[in-house]
Scaffold this active site. Sequence first.
Site, PDB file in Angstrom:
ATOM      1  N   GLU A   1       0.813  -1.220   0.000  1.00 55.86           N
ATOM      2  CA  GLU A   1       0.000   0.000   0.000  1.00 55.86           C
ATOM      3  C   GLU A   1       0.845   1.268   0.000  1.00 55.86           C
ATOM      4  OE1 GLU A   1      -3.182   0.143   2.890  1.00 55.86           O
ATOM      5  OE2 GLU A   1      -3.533   2.262   2.489  1.00 55.86           O
TER       6      GLU A   1
ATOM      7  N   LYS B   1      -7.796  -0.004  11.146  1.00 56.63           N
ATOM      8  CA  LYS B   1      -7.170  -0.438   9.883  1.00 56.63           C
ATOM      9  C   LYS B   1      -5.880   0.355   9.662  1.00 56.63           C
ATOM     10  CE  LYS B   1      -6.393  -0.793   5.278  1.00 56.63           C
ATOM     11  NZ  LYS B   1      -5.425  -0.007   4.477  1.00 56.63           N
TER      12      LYS B   1
ATOM     13  N   ASP C   1       3.019 -14.864  12.193  1.00 56.34           N
ATOM     14  CA  ASP C   1       1.698 -15.195  11.675  1.00 56.34           C
ATOM     15  C   ASP C   1       0.793 -13.968  11.839  1.00 56.34           C
ATOM     16  OD1 ASP C   1      -0.932 -16.089  11.405  1.00 56.34           O
ATOM     17  OD2 ASP C   1      -0.532 -18.022  12.343  1.00 56.34           O
TER      18      ASP C   1
ATOM     19  N   HIS D   1      -2.202  11.049  -0.399  1.00 54.20           N
ATOM     20  CA  HIS D   1      -2.567   9.783  -1.018  1.00 54.20           C
ATOM     21  C   HIS D   1      -2.633   9.867  -2.530  1.00 54.20           C
ATOM     22  CE1 HIS D   1      -4.063   6.270   1.302  1.00 54.20           C
ATOM     23  NE2 HIS D   1      -3.640   7.040   2.281  1.00 54.20           N
TER      24      HIS D   1
HETATM   25  P1  NDP Z   1       6.836 -24.155  16.545  1.00 54.87           P
HETATM   26  O1  NDP Z   1       5.969 -25.353  16.412  1.00 54.87           O
HETATM   27  O2  NDP Z   1       7.833 -23.912  15.464  1.00 54.87           O
HETATM   28  O3  NDP Z   1       7.542 -24.239  17.989  1.00 54.87           O
HETATM   29  C1  NDP Z   1       8.550 -23.394  18.406  1.00 54.87           C
HETATM   30  C2  NDP Z   1       9.917 -23.997  18.178  1.00 54.87           C
HETATM   31  O4  NDP Z   1      10.915 -23.101  18.610  1.00 54.87           O
HETATM   32  C3  NDP Z   1      10.079 -25.291  18.965  1.00 54.87           C
HETATM   33  O5  NDP Z   1      10.622 -26.250  18.102  1.00 54.87           O
HETATM   34  C4  NDP Z   1      11.092 -24.924  20.039  1.00 54.87           C
HETATM   35  O6  NDP Z   1      11.984 -25.962  20.298  1.00 54.87           O
HETATM   36  C5  NDP Z   1      11.885 -23.830  19.354  1.00 54.87           C
HETATM   37  N1  NDP Z   1      12.563 -22.936  20.300  1.00 54.87           N
HETATM   38  C6  NDP Z   1      13.889 -22.653  20.271  1.00 54.87           C
HETATM   39  N2  NDP Z   1      14.206 -21.784  21.233  1.00 54.87           N
HETATM   40  C7  NDP Z   1      13.089 -21.494  21.898  1.00 54.87           C
HETATM   41  C8  NDP Z   1      12.780 -20.617  22.987  1.00 54.87           C
HETATM   42  N3  NDP Z   1      13.720 -19.886  23.583  1.00 54.87           N
HETATM   43  N4  NDP Z   1      11.511 -20.515  23.388  1.00 54.87           N
HETATM   44  C9  NDP Z   1      10.536 -21.225  22.786  1.00 54.87           C
HETATM   45  N5  NDP Z   1      10.760 -22.075  21.758  1.00 54.87           N
HETATM   46  C10 NDP Z   1      12.024 -22.220  21.304  1.00 54.87           C
HETATM   47  O7  NDP Z   1       5.985 -22.853  16.647  1.00 54.87           O
HETATM   48  P2  NDP Z   1       4.851 -22.441  17.634  1.00 54.87           P
HETATM   49  O8  NDP Z   1       4.476 -23.546  18.581  1.00 54.87           O
HETATM   50  O9  NDP Z   1       5.299 -21.166  18.228  1.00 54.87           O
HETATM   51  O10 NDP Z   1       3.643 -22.214  16.664  1.00 54.87           O
HETATM   52  C11 NDP Z   1       3.659 -21.160  15.739  1.00 54.87           C
HETATM   53  C12 NDP Z   1       3.235 -21.670  14.386  1.00 54.87           C
HETATM   54  O11 NDP Z   1       1.958 -22.278  14.495  1.00 54.87           O
HETATM   55  C13 NDP Z   1       3.094 -20.584  13.380  1.00 54.87           C
HETATM   56  O12 NDP Z   1       3.675 -21.015  12.186  1.00 54.87           O
HETATM   57  C14 NDP Z   1       1.579 -20.438  13.201  1.00 54.87           C
HETATM   58  O13 NDP Z   1       1.269 -19.974  11.923  1.00 54.87           O
HETATM   59  C15 NDP Z   1       1.099 -21.837  13.451  1.00 54.87           C
HETATM   60  N6  NDP Z   1      -0.263 -22.030  13.921  1.00 54.87           N
HETATM   61  C16 NDP Z   1      -1.064 -21.022  14.406  1.00 54.87           C
HETATM   62  C17 NDP Z   1      -2.321 -21.269  14.887  1.00 54.87           C
HETATM   63  C18 NDP Z   1      -3.148 -20.152  15.434  1.00 54.87           C
HETATM   64  O14 NDP Z   1      -2.684 -19.038  15.512  1.00 54.87           O
HETATM   65  N7  NDP Z   1      -4.381 -20.389  15.847  1.00 54.87           N
HETATM   66  C19 NDP Z   1      -2.860 -22.642  14.886  1.00 54.87           C
HETATM   67  C20 NDP Z   1      -1.923 -23.620  14.408  1.00 54.87           C
HETATM   68  C21 NDP Z   1      -0.695 -23.324  13.937  1.00 54.87           C
HETATM   69  P3  NDP Z   1      11.626 -27.150  21.297  1.00 54.87           P
HETATM   70  O15 NDP Z   1      10.512 -27.917  20.663  1.00 54.87           O
HETATM   71  O16 NDP Z   1      12.895 -27.897  21.393  1.00 54.87           O
HETATM   72  O17 NDP Z   1      11.203 -26.547  22.595  1.00 54.87           O
END
Ligand code: NDP
Length: 421
Positions: A80, A260, A276, A375
Site C-alpha cells: 500500500e 485499519k 503469523d 494519497h
Molecule cells: P513451533 O511449532 O515452530 O515451535 C517453536 C519452536 O521453537 C520449537 O521447536 C522450540 O523448540 C523452538 N525454540 C527454540 N528456542 C526457543 C525458545 N527460547 N523458546 C521457545 N521455543 C524455542 O511454533 P509455535 O508452537 O510457536 O507455533 C507457531 C506456528 O503455528 C506458526 O507457524 C503459526 O502460523 C502456526 N499455527 C497457528 C495457529 C493459530 O494461531 N491459531 C494454529 C496452528 C498453527 P523445542 O521444541 O525444542 O522446545
Amino acid sequence: MNNWSGFYKKTRDERLNVIKEANILDNEHFDLLNNNKILDFETANNMVENVVGTFSLPFSVVPNFVVDKKSYLVPMVTEEPSVVAACSNAGKIVERCGGFSTTIHDRKMIGHIALYDINDVEATCNLILDNKELLLKTANEAYPSIVKRGGGACDLEVKVLTEDNTSFVVAYLIVDTLEAMGANMLNTMLEAVKISLESLTGGVALMAILSNYATRSLVSSRCEIPFSNLGDNGEYLAKRIELASKFAQADTYRAATHNKGIFNGIDSIVIASGNDWRAIEASCQSWAARDGKYKGLSTWTCDLEKQVLIGELTLPMPVASVGGSIGINPSVKVVRAMLGNPDAKTLASIIVSVGLAQNLAALRALVGDGIQKGHMKLHAKSLAILAGATTDILDEVVEKLRAEKHMNLATAKEIVSTYKK
Ligand code: NDP
C-alpha cells in the site's frame, strides 16, 4: 555520522550504502539484502501445499525509529502506497520528543478445552480446580522441552459458558511459551490435558485448541509530543487528534478504519518479521471488542498544562523470535538482523510502537489537510505504473496526471501513449 536524511529520495544503491555504512548488518545479511535474496522454490514447496511459485511484495525500511531509547531501522513489507512514508513521518516527530516508551504486561499464551454433556457444571469446575497441579503436570509432560528452557504451563482457569440452552465447562490453560508464539506447543499440551479432563469429569471434549485472544500478552506503547512539535497550529491539531480518538471510541464505523490504519503499520512489520499476521490480527481485533463494542484501539489525550499530546496503544502482541517459518525465509533473516535480532518482547514493543506511529500519521493528516492530498500523489504513481509508464518517464507522467481533472487509469494510459509515439 550516517546520512539518513532524504533517504526516500535516494536510489536503491545509495540506500543500501547508507545501511552498509551504518553497520546495521553483518556481511552475510548485507549480501542477502544486496542480492535481493528471496525464498527459493524448494524451501517454499516444503513450507505449504500445492506450491507453484513464490510471491513478492515491496520491502522498505523506516530509519531512526526510536523505541525505549534505542534507534531502529524498521523493516516494512506492504503493497500500500503512503504507509511507509506515513510511518517515517510520524516516527520522526516522536523521535524528536524522546521516542516511544513501552511496557510489557505479560507474555503468556492461553489455550482452552471445551467440555459438554456435564450434569453438574459447578461441581465439575471445582473438581478441575482441585486437580489443577496434576493437569499442569500432564501439560508439561506433553511438551518437556519448553519446561527445560524455563517455560511451560503455569496456570489453569475454569469457566461455565451457556449458549442456547447448552452449557460448556471450559478449562483455560496458561503457558509461558518463552520466545515462541506457541500454537503447536499449546495444541500438543491441550490434547494431552483433554484426555485427562474427559476421564476426570466424565464430560465430552468438543475441542482443545490455542486461543488467539492473547489477553496475557499485552504490550503498551506511549509517546508524548509537545504541541509545538506538531507545527504552527500544534495545539489546535492536538485537540483535534484528541477528538478523533474520542470519535473512534464512539463510532464503530470510524473505529474499523481507525484500527485499519494502525494495522497498515503493524501488518507490514509483522509480515516482515515472519510472524503469523492472521494470528496478530485475530488477537487485536478481538481485543478491540473487549467491552462488547468494537472500538478504536489507541487513545490520544491533550495535557493542556504540560502542552503535550499523549498517545497510548495497548495490544495483545504474541509475536515470536523463533518457530514457524521465522528461521526459514532469507528475507526474515535480514529483517531480524536489521532489528538487532530482537527477542519476542522487544519485537512486540517495536511493533506496537509502529502501530501508534501509523495512527498518529493518519490522524494528523485526517484532522489537518485530509489524507487525499498525500494519497493522491502516490495513487497517481500507481496509476502511471499500471498504465505502463517506465522509470524514465514515471515522474513526468505522474506530474501530468495530477494536473488532470480526472485522475484515472484511462487518463494515465493516454498520457503514457504520448511518449510512445
Ligand atoms: P513451533 O511449532 O515452530 O515451535 C517453536 C519452536 O521453537 C520449537 O521447536 C522450540 O523448540 C523452538 N525454540 C527454540 N528456542 C526457543 C525458545 N527460547 N523458546 C521457545 N521455543 C524455542 O511454533 P509455535 O508452537 O510457536 O507455533 C507457531 C506456528 O503455528 C506458526 O507457524 C503459526 O502460523 C502456526 N499455527 C497457528 C495457529 C493459530 O494461531 N491459531 C494454529 C496452528 C498453527 P523445542 O521444541 O525444542 O522446545
